[in-house]
Design a protein around this motif. Structure first.
Motif, short mmCIF file in Angstrom:
data_model
loop_
_atom_site.label_atom_id
_atom_site.label_comp_id
_atom_site.label_asym_id
_atom_site.label_seq_id
_atom_site.Cartn_x
_atom_site.Cartn_y
_atom_site.Cartn_z
N ASN A 51 0.82 -1.20 0.00
CA ASN A 51 0.00 0.00 0.00
C ASN A 51 0.86 1.26 0.00
N TRP A 84 -5.89 4.80 -13.52
CA TRP A 84 -5.91 3.74 -12.51
C TRP A 84 -6.17 2.42 -13.18
N ASP A 105 -2.47 1.92 -4.53
CA ASP A 105 -3.51 2.39 -3.62
C ASP A 105 -4.09 1.16 -2.93
#
Length: 123
Positions: A51, A84, A105
């Motif tokens: 992350n 993304w 993310d």
């Protein structure tokens, strides 16, 4: 011929010792090659991003061979495409296509199929 292990779960914790940290990532990217052809160099690999990790230190990448990726879980931002790549996203990259750097993310798991045997320099 591409090596395989028939019917196994590489995500099971019993295989955690097989994952290798990518050099220069301080353990923020782990890889596990799950099949490989020792003659052609073609391989299938799983890659985990921790992350928040950014691959900015590695810069953008390109290969002289095609590769395919599938986002198994999580999402990662591809700066080259300004988009993304979410869970379920598939990409087929032709030789020479620039991709990355990436920003994770959440924790991200990617399956990559790479085909060095189809390098544009082999022709």
């Amino acid at each position: 011929m591409k090596s395989t292990q028939t019917y196994w779960n590489p995500l099971d914790t019993s295989h955690s010792g097989q994952w290798k940290a990518v050099d220069g990532s301080n353990g923020n990217i782990l890889e596990l090659t799950i099949a490989e052809d020792p003659i052609t160099g073609d391989y299938t690999r799983l890659t985990q991003f921790k992350n928040g990790y950014s691959t900015e230190c590695f810069g953008a990448k390109s290969h002289d061979y095609p590769e395919e990726i599938f986002i198994v879980s999580g999402r990662v931002y591809d700066q080259a495409f300004e988009q993304w790549l979410e869970t379920g996203t598939y990409a087929s990259r032709p030789p020479g296509e620039v991709h990355g750097p990436f920003i994770a993310d959440g924790d991200v798991l990617i399956m990559e199929m790479s085909f060095p045997s189809q390098s544009i320099h082999n022709n």
